[in-house]
Design an enzyme around this catalytic site. Structure first.
Site, PDB file in Angstrom:
ATOM      1  N   LYS A 147       0.868  -1.191   0.000  1.00 55.81           N
ATOM      2  CA  LYS A 147       0.000   0.000   0.000  1.00 55.81           C
ATOM      3  C   LYS A 147       0.892   1.224   0.000  1.00 55.81           C
ATOM      4  O   LYS A 147       1.984   1.228   0.566  1.00 55.81           O
ATOM      5  CB  LYS A 147      -0.876  -0.020   1.245  1.00 55.81           C
ATOM      6  CG  LYS A 147      -1.971   1.026   1.268  1.00 55.81           C
ATOM      7  CD  LYS A 147      -3.169   0.674   0.406  1.00 55.81           C
ATOM      8  CE  LYS A 147      -4.214  -0.024   1.204  1.00 55.81           C
ATOM      9  NZ  LYS A 147      -5.435  -0.305   0.468  1.00 55.81           N
TER      10      LYS A 147
HETATM   11  N1  GLU Z   1      -8.145  -0.200  -2.473  1.00 57.03           N
HETATM   12  C1  GLU Z   1      -8.234  -1.597  -2.634  1.00 57.03           C
HETATM   13  C2  GLU Z   1      -8.198  -2.282  -1.281  1.00 57.03           C
HETATM   14  O1  GLU Z   1      -7.832  -1.686  -0.293  1.00 57.03           O
HETATM   15  C3  GLU Z   1      -7.148  -1.993  -3.554  1.00 57.03           C
HETATM   16  C4  GLU Z   1      -7.062  -3.412  -3.807  1.00 57.03           C
HETATM   17  C5  GLU Z   1      -6.582  -3.790  -5.175  1.00 57.03           C
HETATM   18  O2  GLU Z   1      -7.342  -3.613  -6.099  1.00 57.03           O
HETATM   19  O3  GLU Z   1      -5.465  -4.267  -5.248  1.00 57.03           O
HETATM   20  O4  GLU Z   1      -8.593  -3.413  -1.136  1.00 57.03           O
END
Ligand code: GLU
Length: 446
Positions: free
Chosen positions: A112
Protein backbone atom coordinates in the site's frame (compact mmCIF):
# COMPACT_ATOMS: atom_id res chain seq x y z
CA UNK A 1 -7.22 10.71 19.42
CA UNK A 2 -5.76 8.50 16.66
CA UNK A 3 -4.17 5.27 17.83
CA UNK A 4 -1.25 3.45 16.27
CA UNK A 5 -2.83 1.50 13.43
CA UNK A 6 0.29 -0.57 12.78
CA UNK A 7 0.64 -1.51 16.45
CA UNK A 8 -3.02 -2.55 16.48
CA UNK A 9 -2.68 -4.97 13.60
CA UNK A 10 0.52 -6.46 15.02
CA UNK A 11 -1.27 -7.02 18.34
CA UNK A 12 -4.06 -8.79 16.50
CA UNK A 13 -1.58 -11.10 14.74
CA UNK A 14 0.05 -11.97 18.05
CA UNK A 15 -3.37 -12.58 19.63
CA UNK A 16 -3.92 -15.38 17.15
CA UNK A 17 -1.28 -17.46 18.95
CA UNK A 18 -3.65 -17.91 21.92
CA UNK A 19 -6.11 -19.81 19.73
CA UNK A 20 -4.06 -21.49 17.07
CA UNK A 21 -0.49 -22.63 17.21
CA UNK A 22 1.70 -21.26 14.43
CA UNK A 23 5.52 -21.46 14.44
CA UNK A 24 7.13 -18.47 16.17
CA UNK A 25 9.22 -17.72 13.09
CA UNK A 26 6.01 -17.38 11.08
CA UNK A 27 4.41 -14.91 13.50
CA UNK A 28 7.66 -12.91 13.48
CA UNK A 29 7.73 -12.90 9.68
CA UNK A 30 4.17 -11.63 9.48
CA UNK A 31 4.88 -8.84 11.95
CA UNK A 32 7.64 -7.45 9.72
CA UNK A 33 7.84 -6.00 6.23
CA UNK A 34 9.78 -6.94 3.15
CA UNK A 35 10.49 -3.36 2.21
CA UNK A 36 9.42 0.23 2.74
CA UNK A 37 10.09 3.32 0.69
CA UNK A 38 9.64 7.02 1.26
CA UNK A 39 10.69 9.84 -1.01
CA UNK A 40 9.87 13.44 -1.89
CA UNK A 41 8.96 14.72 -5.31
CA UNK A 42 8.96 18.30 -6.53
CA UNK A 43 6.33 19.44 -8.99
CA UNK A 44 5.48 22.84 -10.46
CA UNK A 45 1.78 23.21 -9.65
CA UNK A 46 -0.82 25.84 -8.78
CA UNK A 47 0.15 28.07 -5.87
CA UNK A 48 -2.55 27.62 -3.17
CA UNK A 49 -2.15 31.32 -2.17
CA UNK A 50 -2.28 32.62 -5.74
CA UNK A 51 -4.20 30.35 -8.15
CA UNK A 52 -2.98 32.31 -11.19
CA UNK A 53 0.62 31.33 -10.45
CA UNK A 54 2.50 28.03 -10.52
CA UNK A 55 5.16 27.29 -7.90
CA UNK A 56 7.45 24.37 -7.12
CA UNK A 57 5.98 22.28 -4.31
CA UNK A 58 7.24 19.21 -2.52
CA UNK A 59 5.12 16.08 -1.93
CA UNK A 60 5.89 13.02 0.18
CA UNK A 61 5.35 9.64 -1.47
CA UNK A 62 5.49 6.31 0.35
CA UNK A 63 5.01 2.62 -0.34
CA UNK A 64 5.19 -0.34 2.07
CA UNK A 65 5.48 -3.98 1.04
CA UNK A 66 4.51 -6.65 3.55
CA UNK A 67 5.62 -10.22 2.82
CA UNK A 68 5.82 -12.43 -0.23
CA UNK A 69 5.20 -16.06 0.82
CA UNK A 70 6.31 -17.42 -2.56
CA UNK A 71 9.07 -15.95 -4.70
CA UNK A 72 6.97 -16.39 -7.86
CA UNK A 73 4.21 -14.14 -6.56
CA UNK A 74 4.29 -10.35 -6.72
CA UNK A 75 3.09 -7.51 -4.49
CA UNK A 76 -0.15 -5.64 -5.05
CA UNK A 77 -2.38 -3.06 -3.42
CA UNK A 78 -3.91 0.37 -3.46
CA UNK A 79 -2.32 3.70 -4.34
CA UNK A 80 -3.96 6.59 -2.48
CA UNK A 81 -3.95 10.37 -2.65
CA UNK A 82 -4.77 11.70 0.82
CA UNK A 83 -3.19 14.08 3.37
CA UNK A 84 -3.00 11.31 6.00
CA UNK A 85 -0.71 9.04 3.98
CA UNK A 86 2.17 8.03 6.26
CA UNK A 87 4.63 5.19 6.06
CA UNK A 88 3.39 3.62 9.29
CA UNK A 89 -0.24 3.72 8.13
CA UNK A 90 0.70 2.21 4.77
CA UNK A 91 2.64 -0.52 6.59
CA UNK A 92 -0.49 -1.49 8.48
CA UNK A 93 -2.64 -1.44 5.33
CA UNK A 94 -0.03 -3.52 3.48
CA UNK A 95 -0.46 -6.29 6.07
CA UNK A 96 -4.24 -6.10 5.65
CA UNK A 97 -3.78 -6.38 1.88
CA UNK A 98 -1.74 -9.56 2.34
CA UNK A 99 -4.41 -11.11 4.52
CA UNK A 100 -7.18 -10.13 2.08
CA UNK A 101 -5.29 -11.74 -0.79
CA UNK A 102 -4.52 -14.91 1.15
CA UNK A 103 -8.16 -15.32 2.23
CA UNK A 104 -9.17 -15.23 -1.43
CA UNK A 105 -6.32 -17.38 -2.81
CA UNK A 106 -4.67 -14.51 -4.71
CA UNK A 107 -0.89 -14.94 -5.28
CA UNK A 108 0.18 -11.59 -3.88
CA UNK A 109 1.96 -10.11 -0.92
CA UNK A 110 0.16 -6.99 0.28
CA UNK A 111 1.40 -3.49 -0.47
CA UNK A 112 0.00 0.00 0.00
CA UNK A 113 1.22 3.50 -0.67
CA UNK A 114 0.40 6.89 -1.99
CA UNK A 115 1.05 10.61 -2.01
CA UNK A 116 0.46 12.72 1.11
CA UNK A 117 -1.61 15.60 -0.23
CA UNK A 118 -5.20 16.75 -0.64
CA UNK A 119 -6.12 16.20 -4.32
CA UNK A 120 -9.21 18.40 -3.91
CA UNK A 121 -6.91 21.45 -3.74
CA UNK A 122 -5.38 20.85 -7.19
CA UNK A 123 -6.52 21.11 -10.80
CA UNK A 124 -6.68 18.09 -13.10
CA UNK A 125 -3.54 19.33 -14.84
CA UNK A 126 -1.73 19.54 -11.48
CA UNK A 127 -2.89 16.03 -10.56
CA UNK A 128 -1.45 14.68 -13.80
CA UNK A 129 1.87 16.41 -13.09
CA UNK A 130 2.07 15.14 -9.50
CA UNK A 131 1.02 11.57 -10.40
CA UNK A 132 3.52 11.32 -13.27
CA UNK A 133 6.37 12.64 -11.08
CA UNK A 134 5.54 9.95 -8.53
CA UNK A 135 5.58 7.29 -11.25
CA UNK A 136 9.01 8.46 -12.49
CA UNK A 137 10.40 8.30 -8.96
CA UNK A 138 8.90 4.85 -8.39
CA UNK A 139 10.43 3.58 -11.64
CA UNK A 140 13.82 5.01 -10.68
CA UNK A 141 13.71 3.14 -7.40
CA UNK A 142 12.28 -0.10 -8.88
CA UNK A 143 9.09 0.25 -6.86
CA UNK A 144 6.55 -0.50 -9.58
CA UNK A 145 6.12 -2.98 -12.41
CA UNK A 146 4.77 -6.41 -13.33
CA UNK A 147 7.65 -8.34 -11.82
CA UNK A 148 7.41 -6.59 -8.47
CA UNK A 149 4.35 -4.52 -7.59
CA UNK A 150 0.90 -3.81 -8.99
CA UNK A 151 -0.83 -0.55 -8.01
CA UNK A 152 -4.63 -0.18 -7.80
CA UNK A 153 -7.27 2.46 -7.04
CA UNK A 154 -7.70 3.45 -3.41
CA UNK A 155 -8.77 6.51 -1.39
CA UNK A 156 -8.56 9.60 -3.65
CA UNK A 157 -7.61 7.71 -6.83
CA UNK A 158 -9.71 6.20 -9.61
CA UNK A 159 -9.55 4.45 -12.97
CA UNK A 160 -8.49 7.59 -14.81
CA UNK A 161 -5.49 8.04 -12.50
CA UNK A 162 -4.62 4.35 -12.93
CA UNK A 163 -4.56 4.93 -16.66
CA UNK A 164 -2.22 7.94 -16.28
CA UNK A 165 0.09 5.73 -14.20
CA UNK A 166 -0.08 2.92 -16.77
CA UNK A 167 0.51 5.25 -19.69
CA UNK A 168 3.43 7.04 -18.08
CA UNK A 169 5.01 3.79 -16.95
CA UNK A 170 4.75 2.49 -20.52
CA UNK A 171 6.41 5.66 -21.84
CA UNK A 172 9.22 5.92 -19.28
CA UNK A 173 9.92 2.24 -18.51
CA UNK A 174 8.37 -0.44 -20.74
CA UNK A 175 4.96 -1.01 -22.39
CA UNK A 176 3.67 -3.68 -20.02
CA UNK A 177 0.93 -3.73 -17.39
CA UNK A 178 1.68 -2.22 -13.97
CA UNK A 179 -1.75 -1.32 -12.53
CA UNK A 180 -5.27 -2.70 -12.21
CA UNK A 181 -8.52 -0.81 -12.05
CA UNK A 182 -7.90 0.62 -15.52
CA UNK A 183 -10.84 1.99 -17.54
CA UNK A 184 -12.61 -0.83 -19.40
CA UNK A 185 -11.65 0.62 -22.80
CA UNK A 186 -7.99 0.49 -21.75
CA UNK A 187 -7.87 -3.13 -20.61
CA UNK A 188 -9.77 -2.81 -17.33
CA UNK A 189 -12.10 -5.50 -16.03
CA UNK A 190 -15.86 -4.87 -16.19
CA UNK A 191 -17.20 -4.77 -12.65
CA UNK A 192 -13.93 -3.62 -10.97
CA UNK A 193 -15.39 -0.24 -10.05
CA UNK A 194 -18.47 -1.85 -8.53
CA UNK A 195 -16.67 -4.84 -6.98
CA UNK A 196 -15.95 -3.62 -3.43
CA UNK A 197 -19.46 -2.24 -2.90
CA UNK A 198 -21.14 -5.27 -4.40
CA UNK A 199 -18.82 -7.64 -2.53
CA UNK A 200 -20.00 -6.14 0.78
CA UNK A 201 -23.54 -7.26 -0.02
CA UNK A 202 -22.34 -10.74 -0.98
CA UNK A 203 -20.35 -11.02 2.26
CA UNK A 204 -23.37 -10.10 4.36
CA UNK A 205 -25.58 -12.51 2.42
CA UNK A 206 -23.25 -15.41 3.24
CA UNK A 207 -23.19 -14.60 6.94
CA UNK A 208 -27.00 -14.46 6.89
CA UNK A 209 -27.34 -17.70 4.95
CA UNK A 210 -25.02 -19.48 7.38
CA UNK A 211 -27.17 -18.21 10.28
CA UNK A 212 -24.36 -16.21 11.87
CA UNK A 213 -26.51 -13.11 11.57
CA UNK A 214 -30.28 -12.82 11.84
CA UNK A 215 -31.81 -9.77 10.24
CA UNK A 216 -35.34 -8.74 9.32
CA UNK A 217 -36.47 -9.41 5.75
CA UNK A 218 -35.69 -5.88 4.61
CA UNK A 219 -33.04 -4.59 7.03
CA UNK A 220 -32.11 -0.92 7.43
CA UNK A 221 -28.55 0.39 7.02
CA UNK A 222 -26.55 3.53 7.71
CA UNK A 223 -23.57 4.32 5.54
CA UNK A 224 -20.49 6.43 6.21
CA UNK A 225 -18.64 7.47 3.06
CA UNK A 226 -19.92 7.95 -0.48
CA UNK A 227 -16.73 7.45 -2.47
CA UNK A 228 -16.32 4.49 -4.80
CA UNK A 229 -17.14 1.88 -2.12
CA UNK A 230 -20.10 3.66 -0.48
CA UNK A 231 -21.53 4.80 -3.81
CA UNK A 232 -21.63 1.31 -5.24
CA UNK A 233 -22.79 -0.25 -1.97
CA UNK A 234 -25.76 2.12 -2.17
CA UNK A 235 -26.35 1.36 -5.84
CA UNK A 236 -26.77 -2.39 -5.17
CA UNK A 237 -28.94 -2.00 -2.03
CA UNK A 238 -32.22 -2.44 -3.83
CA UNK A 239 -31.06 -5.66 -5.52
CA UNK A 240 -30.02 -7.11 -2.15
CA UNK A 241 -33.13 -5.90 -0.27
CA UNK A 242 -31.33 -3.42 2.01
CA UNK A 243 -32.90 -0.10 2.94
CA UNK A 244 -30.41 2.72 3.53
CA UNK A 245 -31.83 5.37 5.86
CA UNK A 246 -28.77 7.52 6.65
CA UNK A 247 -25.63 8.58 4.76
CA UNK A 248 -22.75 10.85 5.72
CA UNK A 249 -19.73 11.86 3.65
CA UNK A 250 -16.91 14.37 4.16
CA UNK A 251 -19.15 17.34 3.34
CA UNK A 252 -22.43 16.45 5.08
CA UNK A 253 -25.21 13.91 5.38
CA UNK A 254 -28.87 13.02 5.34
CA UNK A 255 -31.35 10.90 7.31
CA UNK A 256 -34.74 9.84 6.04
CA UNK A 257 -36.71 6.71 7.04
CA UNK A 258 -37.55 6.24 3.35
CA UNK A 259 -34.44 7.65 1.71
CA UNK A 260 -34.92 7.58 -2.10
CA UNK A 261 -31.56 6.05 -3.03
CA UNK A 262 -31.94 6.34 -6.81
CA UNK A 263 -32.63 10.08 -6.44
CA UNK A 264 -29.72 10.45 -4.03
CA UNK A 265 -27.38 8.84 -6.56
CA UNK A 266 -28.58 11.18 -9.33
CA UNK A 267 -28.09 14.10 -6.94
CA UNK A 268 -24.49 13.03 -6.19
CA UNK A 269 -23.74 12.41 -9.90
CA UNK A 270 -24.76 15.97 -10.70
CA UNK A 271 -23.11 17.64 -7.71
CA UNK A 272 -19.77 19.38 -8.48
CA UNK A 273 -18.23 17.88 -5.31
CA UNK A 274 -19.99 14.49 -5.71
CA UNK A 275 -21.46 14.77 -2.22
CA UNK A 276 -24.72 13.82 -0.50
CA UNK A 277 -24.61 17.12 1.46
CA UNK A 278 -27.73 19.22 0.88
CA UNK A 279 -29.90 16.30 -0.23
CA UNK A 280 -31.98 16.57 2.98
CA UNK A 281 -33.51 19.79 1.61
CA UNK A 282 -34.60 17.93 -1.52
CA UNK A 283 -35.98 14.73 0.03
CA UNK A 284 -37.47 16.39 3.12
CA UNK A 285 -35.17 14.48 5.48
CA UNK A 286 -32.99 15.58 8.40
CA UNK A 287 -29.48 16.89 8.03
CA UNK A 288 -26.71 14.71 9.50
CA UNK A 289 -23.65 16.74 10.45
CA UNK A 290 -21.19 14.33 12.04
CA UNK A 291 -20.30 10.75 12.96
CA UNK A 292 -22.08 10.93 16.30
CA UNK A 293 -25.36 11.89 14.67
CA UNK A 294 -25.02 9.22 11.99
CA UNK A 295 -24.02 6.36 14.26
CA UNK A 296 -26.81 7.12 16.78
CA UNK A 297 -29.50 6.35 14.21
CA UNK A 298 -31.36 3.14 14.95
CA UNK A 299 -30.47 0.70 12.13
CA UNK A 300 -29.76 -3.01 11.60
CA UNK A 301 -26.53 -2.58 9.64
CA UNK A 302 -23.69 -0.07 9.97
CA UNK A 303 -21.36 0.30 6.99
CA UNK A 304 -18.21 2.39 7.47
CA UNK A 305 -16.92 2.90 3.92
CA UNK A 306 -14.49 5.80 4.29
CA UNK A 307 -11.33 5.96 6.38
CA UNK A 308 -9.66 4.08 9.22
CA UNK A 309 -10.46 4.23 12.96
CA UNK A 310 -13.91 5.79 12.83
CA UNK A 311 -15.54 3.17 15.05
CA UNK A 312 -14.04 4.25 18.36
CA UNK A 313 -15.17 2.75 21.69
CA UNK A 314 -17.37 5.85 22.20
CA UNK A 315 -19.01 5.42 18.80
CA UNK A 316 -19.54 1.66 19.41
CA UNK A 317 -21.48 2.59 22.56
CA UNK A 318 -23.74 4.88 20.53
CA UNK A 319 -24.87 2.09 18.17
CA UNK A 320 -28.62 1.85 18.38
CA UNK A 321 -30.29 -1.56 17.74
CA UNK A 322 -27.39 -2.45 15.41
CA UNK A 323 -26.95 -6.14 14.59
CA UNK A 324 -24.01 -6.07 12.19
CA UNK A 325 -20.99 -3.92 11.43
CA UNK A 326 -20.01 -4.46 7.80
CA UNK A 327 -16.51 -3.04 7.23
CA UNK A 328 -16.23 -1.43 3.79
CA UNK A 329 -13.18 0.69 4.71
CA UNK A 330 -9.80 -0.69 5.69
CA UNK A 331 -9.17 -0.67 9.45
CA UNK A 332 -12.33 1.29 10.37
CA UNK A 333 -12.64 -0.21 13.87
CA UNK A 334 -10.32 0.55 16.77
CA UNK A 335 -9.30 -2.51 18.84
CA UNK A 336 -10.94 -0.96 21.92
CA UNK A 337 -14.29 -1.03 20.13
CA UNK A 338 -14.21 -4.77 19.33
CA UNK A 339 -14.99 -6.03 22.89
CA UNK A 340 -17.78 -3.46 23.21
CA UNK A 341 -19.35 -4.69 19.97
CA UNK A 342 -18.98 -8.31 21.14
CA UNK A 343 -20.59 -7.53 24.53
CA UNK A 344 -23.46 -5.86 22.75
CA UNK A 345 -23.99 -8.90 20.53
CA UNK A 346 -23.07 -7.01 17.33
CA UNK A 347 -21.46 -9.23 14.70
CA UNK A 348 -18.55 -7.73 12.77
CA UNK A 349 -17.86 -8.79 9.20
CA UNK A 350 -14.23 -7.71 9.09
CA UNK A 351 -12.55 -5.64 6.39
CA UNK A 352 -10.02 -8.26 5.32
CA UNK A 353 -12.91 -10.44 4.19
CA UNK A 354 -15.85 -8.06 3.65
CA UNK A 355 -14.16 -5.61 1.29
CA UNK A 356 -12.00 -8.13 -0.57
CA UNK A 357 -14.23 -7.94 -3.68
CA UNK A 358 -12.09 -5.07 -5.00
CA UNK A 359 -8.75 -6.84 -4.88
CA UNK A 360 -10.39 -9.99 -6.18
CA UNK A 361 -11.53 -8.29 -9.39
CA UNK A 362 -8.18 -6.47 -9.60
CA UNK A 363 -6.58 -9.88 -9.56
CA UNK A 364 -8.93 -11.08 -12.34
CA UNK A 365 -7.69 -8.14 -14.43
CA UNK A 366 -4.08 -8.99 -13.58
CA UNK A 367 -4.65 -12.65 -14.42
CA UNK A 368 -6.01 -11.62 -17.83
CA UNK A 369 -2.95 -9.41 -18.41
CA UNK A 370 -0.20 -11.67 -17.06
CA UNK A 371 -1.65 -15.16 -16.59
CA UNK A 372 -0.32 -15.28 -13.00
CA UNK A 373 -2.13 -18.30 -11.56
CA UNK A 374 -4.02 -18.29 -8.22
CA UNK A 375 -2.56 -20.39 -5.41
CA UNK A 376 -6.03 -21.73 -4.63
CA UNK A 377 -7.03 -24.29 -7.27
CA UNK A 378 -10.68 -23.48 -6.61
CA UNK A 379 -10.35 -19.79 -7.44
CA UNK A 380 -11.55 -19.44 -11.02
CA UNK A 381 -11.00 -16.09 -12.73
CA UNK A 382 -13.75 -15.42 -15.31
CA UNK A 383 -13.15 -16.92 -18.74
CA UNK A 384 -14.13 -13.67 -20.45
CA UNK A 385 -14.13 -9.96 -19.58
CA UNK A 386 -17.85 -9.92 -18.96
CA UNK A 387 -19.46 -8.23 -15.97
CA UNK A 388 -21.87 -11.09 -15.18
CA UNK A 389 -19.06 -13.65 -15.29
CA UNK A 390 -16.88 -11.40 -13.11
CA UNK A 391 -19.64 -11.10 -10.49
CA UNK A 392 -20.24 -14.85 -10.63
CA UNK A 393 -16.55 -15.61 -9.98
CA UNK A 394 -16.50 -13.03 -7.20
CA UNK A 395 -19.60 -14.49 -5.59
CA UNK A 396 -18.13 -18.02 -5.70
CA UNK A 397 -14.90 -16.91 -4.06
CA UNK A 398 -16.60 -14.82 -1.38
CA UNK A 399 -19.10 -17.52 -0.50
CA UNK A 400 -16.59 -20.39 -0.39
CA UNK A 401 -14.09 -18.48 1.73
CA UNK A 402 -16.81 -16.89 3.88
CA UNK A 403 -18.16 -20.31 4.74
CA UNK A 404 -14.61 -21.52 5.47
CA UNK A 405 -14.08 -18.66 7.94
CA UNK A 406 -17.41 -19.39 9.66
CA UNK A 407 -16.61 -23.12 9.91
CA UNK A 408 -13.11 -22.42 11.21
CA UNK A 409 -14.54 -20.15 13.90
CA UNK A 410 -17.03 -22.82 14.95
CA UNK A 411 -14.33 -25.50 15.07
CA UNK A 412 -11.97 -23.37 17.17
CA UNK A 413 -14.79 -22.44 19.53
CA UNK A 414 -15.76 -26.06 20.07
CA UNK A 415 -12.11 -27.12 20.53
CA UNK A 416 -11.14 -24.37 22.96
CA UNK A 417 -14.48 -23.67 24.60
CA UNK A 418 -13.76 -19.96 24.04
CA UNK A 419 -15.72 -17.58 21.85
CA UNK A 420 -13.75 -15.87 19.08
CA UNK A 421 -14.92 -13.11 16.81
CA UNK A 422 -15.12 -13.16 13.01
CA UNK A 423 -12.10 -10.89 12.79
CA UNK A 424 -9.81 -13.29 14.63
CA UNK A 425 -11.20 -16.23 12.65
CA UNK A 426 -10.45 -14.36 9.40
CA UNK A 427 -6.87 -13.65 10.53
CA UNK A 428 -6.35 -17.31 11.39
CA UNK A 429 -7.82 -18.42 8.05
CA UNK A 430 -5.52 -16.06 6.11
CA UNK A 431 -2.48 -17.22 8.09
CA UNK A 432 -3.31 -20.90 7.60
CA UNK A 433 -3.63 -20.36 3.84
CA UNK A 434 -0.23 -18.72 3.35
CA UNK A 435 1.69 -21.02 5.71
CA UNK A 436 2.43 -23.87 3.25
CA UNK A 437 4.02 -21.46 0.75
CA UNK A 438 6.06 -19.88 3.52
CA UNK A 439 7.29 -23.24 4.73
CA UNK A 440 8.68 -24.02 1.28
CA UNK A 441 10.25 -20.59 1.07
CA UNK A 442 11.93 -21.04 4.45
CA UNK A 443 12.84 -24.68 3.62
CA UNK A 444 10.91 -25.81 6.70
CA UNK A 445 9.73 -29.40 6.83
CA UNK A 446 5.99 -30.09 6.87
N1 GLU B 1 -8.14 -0.20 -2.47
C1 GLU B 1 -8.23 -1.60 -2.63
C2 GLU B 1 -8.20 -2.28 -1.28
O1 GLU B 1 -7.83 -1.69 -0.29
C3 GLU B 1 -7.15 -1.99 -3.55
C4 GLU B 1 -7.06 -3.41 -3.81
C5 GLU B 1 -6.58 -3.79 -5.17
O2 GLU B 1 -7.34 -3.61 -6.10
O3 GLU B 1 -5.47 -4.27 -5.25
O4 GLU B 1 -8.59 -3.41 -1.14
Amino acid sequence: MPSDLLMNILTRIREVAAYKSFPDWYINELCGHDNRWSSDICAKVTDPDNPTKKTWQSFKIVRAWHRLPNNRWIFGGGWRHHPNVTLSMMESHAIEMSFKCWIMGIPHGGAKGGIAFDPRMYSREDLITITCKAVEKAIKHNCLGPKYDRWAPDVGTNEEIMQWIQDHYSYVAEPVTCVTGKPIDFGGMPGRKEATGRGLHEALRIFRNENVITLPECPTAILQGFGNVGYHYAKFCREFGIKIIGVLDQYGGVYHPHLPIADLITYVDNHPQKTVAGFHTICGGDEIKNDKELFSISADIVVPAALEEVITPEIALLFNNVKVLLEGANGPTMPGADPILADRGIEVIPDIYANAGGVLVSYFEWHKDTNLQPFDRLLHPPKESDEDLVFESMQNALSRNGRAIINLKRTIESQTGKRIDNRLASYIYAMERALPAYMVKRREQF
